[in-house]
Design a protein around this motif. Structure first.
Motif, PDB file in Angstrom:
ATOM      1  N   TYR A 158       2.325  27.370  32.618  1.00 46.93           N
ATOM      2  CA  TYR A 158       0.970  27.906  32.762  1.00 46.93           C
ATOM      3  C   TYR A 158      -0.009  26.820  33.201  1.00 46.93           C
ATOM      4  CZ  TYR A 158      -0.009  25.968  28.045  1.00 46.93           C
ATOM      5  OH  TYR A 158      -0.173  25.145  26.949  1.00 46.93           O
ATOM      6  N   ALA A 159      -1.174  27.258  33.649  1.00 48.93           N
ATOM      7  CA  ALA A 159      -2.296  26.362  33.946  1.00 48.93           C
ATOM      8  C   ALA A 159      -3.282  26.462  32.786  1.00 48.93           C
ATOM      9  CB  ALA A 159      -2.971  26.765  35.253  1.00 48.93           C
ATOM     10  N   PRO A 160      -3.524  25.385  32.053  1.00 51.29           N
ATOM     11  CA  PRO A 160      -4.436  25.460  30.901  1.00 51.29           C
ATOM     12  C   PRO A 160      -5.897  25.452  31.354  1.00 51.29           C
ATOM     13  CG  PRO A 160      -3.563  23.231  31.133  1.00 51.29           C
ATOM     14  CD  PRO A 160      -2.925  24.049  32.212  1.00 51.29           C
ATOM     15  N   LEU A 161      -6.628  26.511  31.021  1.00 48.38           N
ATOM     16  CA  LEU A 161      -8.049  26.597  31.362  1.00 48.38           C
ATOM     17  C   LEU A 161      -8.867  26.579  30.082  1.00 48.38           C
ATOM     18  CD1 LEU A 161      -8.328  29.215  34.249  1.00 48.38           C
ATOM     19  CD2 LEU A 161      -8.179  26.732  34.395  1.00 48.38           C
ATOM     20  N   ASN A 162      -9.806  25.647  29.997  1.00 46.00           N
ATOM     21  CA  ASN A 162     -10.683  25.577  28.829  1.00 46.00           C
ATOM     22  C   ASN A 162     -11.790  26.610  28.953  1.00 46.00           C
ATOM     23  OD1 ASN A 162      -9.430  23.387  27.457  1.00 46.00           O
ATOM     24  ND2 ASN A 162     -10.283  21.996  28.979  1.00 46.00           N
ATOM     25  N   HIS A 163     -12.063  27.305  27.870  1.00 48.09           N
ATOM     26  CA  HIS A 163     -13.128  28.311  27.867  1.00 48.09           C
ATOM     27  C   HIS A 163     -13.909  28.190  26.559  1.00 48.09           C
ATOM     28  CE1 HIS A 163     -15.144  32.073  28.970  1.00 48.09           C
ATOM     29  NE2 HIS A 163     -15.055  32.395  27.697  1.00 48.09           N
ATOM     30  N   THR A 164     -15.223  28.092  26.669  1.00 46.72           N
ATOM     31  CA  THR A 164     -16.073  28.016  25.480  1.00 46.72           C
ATOM     32  C   THR A 164     -16.384  29.419  24.994  1.00 46.72           C
ATOM     33  OG1 THR A 164     -17.064  25.960  26.280  1.00 46.72           O
ATOM     34  CG2 THR A 164     -18.240  27.132  24.535  1.00 46.72           C
ATOM     35  N   ILE A 165     -16.050  29.695  23.740  1.00 50.10           N
ATOM     36  CA  ILE A 165     -16.210  31.031  23.180  1.00 50.10           C
ATOM     37  C   ILE A 165     -17.689  31.390  23.060  1.00 50.10           C
ATOM     38  CG2 ILE A 165     -15.794  32.474  21.148  1.00 50.10           C
ATOM     39  CD1 ILE A 165     -13.293  31.874  22.800  1.00 50.10           C
ATOM     40  N   GLN A 166     -18.046  32.576  23.568  1.00 50.89           N
ATOM     41  CA  GLN A 166     -19.400  33.112  23.469  1.00 50.89           C
ATOM     42  C   GLN A 166     -19.429  34.226  22.418  1.00 50.89           C
ATOM     43  OE1 GLN A 166     -21.744  31.580  25.375  1.00 50.89           O
ATOM     44  NE2 GLN A 166     -20.116  30.305  26.229  1.00 50.89           N
ATOM     45  N   GLY A 167     -20.620  34.663  22.077  1.00 50.90           N
ATOM     46  CA  GLY A 167     -20.765  35.746  21.116  1.00 50.90           C
ATOM     47  C   GLY A 167     -20.045  37.010  21.568  1.00 50.90           C
ATOM     48  N   GLY A 168     -19.221  37.583  20.716  1.00 47.73           N
ATOM     49  CA  GLY A 168     -18.499  38.808  21.036  1.00 47.73           C
ATOM     50  C   GLY A 168     -17.167  38.596  21.722  1.00 47.73           C
ATOM     51  N   ASP A 169     -16.830  37.358  22.076  1.00 48.67           N
ATOM     52  CA  ASP A 169     -15.557  37.097  22.747  1.00 48.67           C
ATOM     53  C   ASP A 169     -14.373  37.287  21.800  1.00 48.67           C
ATOM     54  OD1 ASP A 169     -16.680  36.522  25.151  1.00 48.67           O
ATOM     55  OD2 ASP A 169     -16.432  34.353  25.040  1.00 48.67           O
ATOM     56  N   THR A 170     -13.285  37.812  22.337  1.00 46.78           N
ATOM     57  CA  THR A 170     -12.004  37.861  21.628  1.00 46.78           C
ATOM     58  C   THR A 170     -10.929  37.433  22.615  1.00 46.78           C
ATOM     59  OG1 THR A 170     -11.476  40.158  22.232  1.00 46.78           O
ATOM     60  CG2 THR A 170     -12.798  39.815  20.230  1.00 46.78           C
ATOM     61  N   PHE A 171      -9.791  36.975  22.108  1.00 48.55           N
ATOM     62  CA  PHE A 171      -8.686  36.606  22.984  1.00 48.55           C
ATOM     63  C   PHE A 171      -8.233  37.807  23.812  1.00 48.55           C
ATOM     64  CE2 PHE A 171      -7.103  32.979  20.010  1.00 48.55           C
ATOM     65  CZ  PHE A 171      -8.127  32.171  20.491  1.00 48.55           C
ATOM     66  N   TYR A 172      -8.202  38.971  23.179  1.00 53.33           N
ATOM     67  CA  TYR A 172      -7.739  40.182  23.855  1.00 53.33           C
ATOM     68  C   TYR A 172      -8.679  40.555  25.007  1.00 53.33           C
ATOM     69  CZ  TYR A 172      -6.397  45.090  24.455  1.00 53.33           C
ATOM     70  OH  TYR A 172      -6.005  46.292  24.986  1.00 53.33           O
ATOM     71  N   GLN A 173      -9.972  40.581  24.703  1.00 51.95           N
ATOM     72  CA  GLN A 173     -10.952  41.000  25.706  1.00 51.95           C
ATOM     73  C   GLN A 173     -11.012  40.007  26.880  1.00 51.95           C
ATOM     74  OE1 GLN A 173     -14.564  39.362  25.111  1.00 51.95           O
ATOM     75  NE2 GLN A 173     -14.707  39.660  27.296  1.00 51.95           N
ATOM     76  N   LEU A 174     -10.950  38.716  26.605  1.00 52.65           N
ATOM     77  CA  LEU A 174     -10.998  37.709  27.659  1.00 52.65           C
ATOM     78  C   LEU A 174      -9.740  37.754  28.525  1.00 52.65           C
ATOM     79  CD1 LEU A 174     -12.473  34.725  25.595  1.00 52.65           C
ATOM     80  CD2 LEU A 174     -13.599  35.877  27.498  1.00 52.65           C
ATOM     81  N   SER A 175      -8.589  37.991  27.901  1.00 52.87           N
ATOM     82  CA  SER A 175      -7.328  38.002  28.646  1.00 52.87           C
ATOM     83  C   SER A 175      -7.270  39.148  29.647  1.00 52.87           C
ATOM     84  CB  SER A 175      -6.143  38.095  27.678  1.00 52.87           C
ATOM     85  OG  SER A 175      -6.110  36.988  26.814  1.00 52.87           O
ATOM     86  N   ILE A 176      -7.630  40.360  29.201  1.00 54.78           N
ATOM     87  CA  ILE A 176      -7.529  41.515  30.102  1.00 54.78           C
ATOM     88  C   ILE A 176      -8.791  41.703  30.931  1.00 54.78           C
ATOM     89  CG2 ILE A 176      -5.994  42.686  28.488  1.00 54.78           C
ATOM     90  CD1 ILE A 176      -8.319  44.589  27.846  1.00 54.78           C
ATOM     91  N   GLY A 177      -9.916  41.083  30.499  1.00 56.39           N
ATOM     92  CA  GLY A 177     -11.179  41.239  31.209  1.00 56.39           C
ATOM     93  C   GLY A 177     -11.428  40.117  32.189  1.00 56.39           C
ATOM     94  N   GLN A 178     -12.076  39.045  31.705  1.00 61.20           N
ATOM     95  CA  GLN A 178     -12.437  37.942  32.588  1.00 61.20           C
ATOM     96  C   GLN A 178     -11.249  37.391  33.370  1.00 61.20           C
ATOM     97  OE1 GLN A 178     -13.915  38.668  29.815  1.00 61.20           O
ATOM     98  NE2 GLN A 178     -15.795  37.545  29.419  1.00 61.20           N
TER      99      GLN A 178
END
Length: 631
Positions: A118-138
């Motif tokens: 994989y390619a490791p991408l750093n992401h700063t968690i914002q209000g309301g973020d979840t691993f599930y939502q970020l994975s299938i969304g953003q």
């Protein structure tokens, strides 16, 4: 009480049922591969640069800047492979427009038994973020929440703190030696859609169905990551400027059985989503009824009439509520001052108390402080300052919120001897000695090393300059003014801020935010310390422009140019010219136009501390301890 408890239990059960049903529908139909794609750490083709096929979506990801921020690349790094004209990099994108985004793929050990590619991408968690939502969304299903959990074992997926840094593993693969010998340059990561078939994908990427099956196998399911082998990137068709919809992608023939399967999957998924929608509608109606009854009782207050909470949030009081909510995490760490105390301490912020700009000197309980007056929300600066504690950073003592003016005041320790800028470029009769200047350089380097290396996520100051370096009673340096600082790095921004003469070229050109922009600015400060000149002269020429030429050529000519560059007041001292040349070498290394070749603050602190014992060699590789040469 018993009825209320039953209602809550009913609500909780209904909520879990809906989440469980929707999750099962999604997982069953769209995420059969959850662990990632295995690789061998001994494979010689890793790491490699490759690309993901990304589809923009509204409302937040319809421009190259936001997508660049997400993947930590510049706009041009996306526009070039995606066949987008350079004049259109700022233009809005169309939903589902075709993009190629570059990533660096590597083989990574997750734990003792799991090694995935994989390619490791750093992401700063914002209000309301979840691993599930970020994975299938953003990230558009280019990873899965199960893999994100595996890569971030210290984070709790259901209880993520805002501001924490998480690594998102973007699925990718590097072509093995056999594929490379057959002319394969890239394995493009493509997320298989319900309406896709392999023939269509092969046509889109100028590949073949057999080549895709050879790499991925025959059991490809919806929302799997498909690795498409190509010898070169295909030319993507982009919409004309002003177009309202993206161009149609090439269609493949496919077989009718596979098309029917896809159609059935779409119908099944639609039915499932309709059920989820109906259940959610029932839940919302029930919640509205409960909230209405609760709000009615709450609003009446103890003695009836309009509740106190409602009165408080009217007008400017509501702005204070919002400000306090944003800085609530800081309340226990810092002293909260009263507005009246600050007004009294500064004689209603009289000009006599101005230190510089909107910073005032104040005496509170016989202690001197510096008060920074701000007409905007200071929550970001407070959040960063509460994470740092170092002797070479100006200490924040407390803050105050004026609800009448919606103004925030930050109360800092008072640093007696003012800014380095005033000592170098002001009218002080006393000039800084070389020893003072070298000590100041080391102090600033130590402060930057702390915020770059010892905070999580890393902090980028973004406004390092001589006027933001303050000197205490012992002439020791402290870094001030974190108003532009950013928590987290390797991001892209459209909003360029900073001070002319200190801004790194890559930040000015592409908005790339990294610790390297602080290192560049620190190099300019070193030039100021050596030369006594301003970062920008009266004609608008920047100080760093020709600095690299000073250390070119033979040693005798090099030393002469360094001597000509130096502040004339230093020539009256008995000092080591080798020491000055050494610091000059550090400055030139910091100012390298390629940010990857600038030294880290760890290397800089080490070399500056050894400046009296070593001389330095600057090459195209930059500066690091291995380039130190003993005299």
């Amino acid at each position: 009480m018993q009825i209320k408890k039953m209602k809550m239990e009913y609500f909780y059960s209904l909520f879990l049922f809906i989440i469980f049903t929707c999750n099962n529908l999604h997982i069953t139909n769209s995420q059969p591969n959850t662990t990632g794609y295995t690789c061998s750490t001994n494979q010689t083709t890793y790491p490699c640069q490759t690309y993901v096929y990304y589809r923009p979506f509204s409302p937040n990801y319809l421009n190259l800047a936001s997508i660049g921020d997400l993947f930590s690349v510049s706009r041009l790094m996306i526009s070039r492979p995606s066949n987008i004209n350079i004049s259109s990099v700022d233009a809005p994108l169309q939903p589902n427009q075709s993009l190629f985004v570059p990533i660096q793929c590597s083989c990574n050990r997750v734990n003792t038994s799991v090694v995935i590619s994989y390619a490791p991408l750093n992401h700063t968690i914002q209000g309301g973020d979840t691993f599930y939502q970020l994975s299938i969304g953003q990230f558009g299903n280019l990873t899965t929440f199960q893999s994100v959990e595996a890569v971030n074992p210290t984070l709790i997926a259901t209880d993520l703190d805002v501001g924490v840094n998480a690594v998102f593993p973007i699925f990718c693969k590097c072509p093995n030696e056999t594929l490379r010998q057959n002319g394969v340059s890239f394995l493009i990561s493509y997320v298989f859609q319900p309406s896709d078939n392999i023939s269509r994908i092969a046509s889109l990427f100028n590949s073949t169905t057999q080549a895709i099956f050879d790499v991925n196998g025959n059991n490809i399911q919806d929302f799997d990551t498909v690795f498409v082998p190509v010898s070169q990137l295909p030319l993507l068709s982009q919409p004309a400027p002003g177009a309202t919809s993206p161009p149609p992608a090439p269609s493949g023939s496919g077989n009718s059985t596979q098309g029917d399967d896809r159609k059935g999957a779409v119908i099944g998924l639609s039915v499932g989503l309709a059920i989820c929608g109906l259940l959610l509608l029932i839940l919302i109606i029930w919640l509205l009824c409960v909230y209405k009854q609760y709000g009615k009782r709450k609003g009446e207050g103890k003695y009836g009439g309009e509740g106190k909470h409602q009165k408080f949030e009217k007008g400017k009081k509501g702005e204070e509520v919002n400000l306090l909510a944003d800085v609530s995490d800081c309340l226990d760490k810092y002293k909260v001052y009263r507005v009246d105390d600050l007004i009294e301490a500064t004689d209603d912020f009289d000009e006599r108390y101005v230190i510089e700009g909107s910073v005032y000197r104040a005496s509170i309980d016989d202690e001197l402080y510096a008060i920074k007056k701000m007409n905007w929300n200071a929550s970001e600066e407070l959040k960063i300052l509460q994470k740092v504690n170092h002797g070479n950073l100006v200490k924040l003592d407390g803050f105050c919120i004026d609800h009448e003016e919606a103004t925030c005041y930050l109360v800092y320790e008072y640093v007696e001897n003012g800014s380095l800028h005033s000592w170098l470029h002001g009218n002080q009769r006393e000039k800084l000695s070389w020893k003072n200047r070298l000590t100041i350089a080391i102090d600033v380097a130590n402060g930057l090393q702390y915020i770059h290396e010892h905070t999580r996520p890393k902090v980028v100051h973004k406004d390092i300059k001589s006027s933001n370096i303050l000197l205490d009673s012992n002439m020791r340096a402290k870094i001030a003014n974190f108003g532009l600082a950013k928590s987290g790095c390797n991001a892209i921004t459209m909003h360029i801020v900073g001070t002319q003469g200190y801004i790194a070229p890559e930040y000015l050109a592409d908005g790339v935010v990294s610790t390297k922009i602080d290192i560049f600015a620190f190099g300019v400060v070193l030039l100021e310390l050596i030369s006594g000149r301003e970062a920008v002269d009266k004609e608008g020429k920047v100080l760093w422009e020709d600095a690299d030429k000073i250390l070119e050529g033979k040693e005798d000519k090099k030393m002469k140019r360094v001597k000509d560059w130096m502040d004339s007041s230093l020539l009256r001292e008995s000092l080591s010219m080798e020491s000055v040349a050494s610091v000059m070498a550090v400055a030139v290394a910091c100012l390298h136009r390629d940010p990857s070749r600038r030294p880290s603050m760890v290397d800089i602190v080490y070399t500056l501390c050894k400046s009296d014992d070593f001389s330095f060699d600057v090459s195209d590789e930059g500066l690091s301890p291995r380039h130190l040469v003993a005299r």
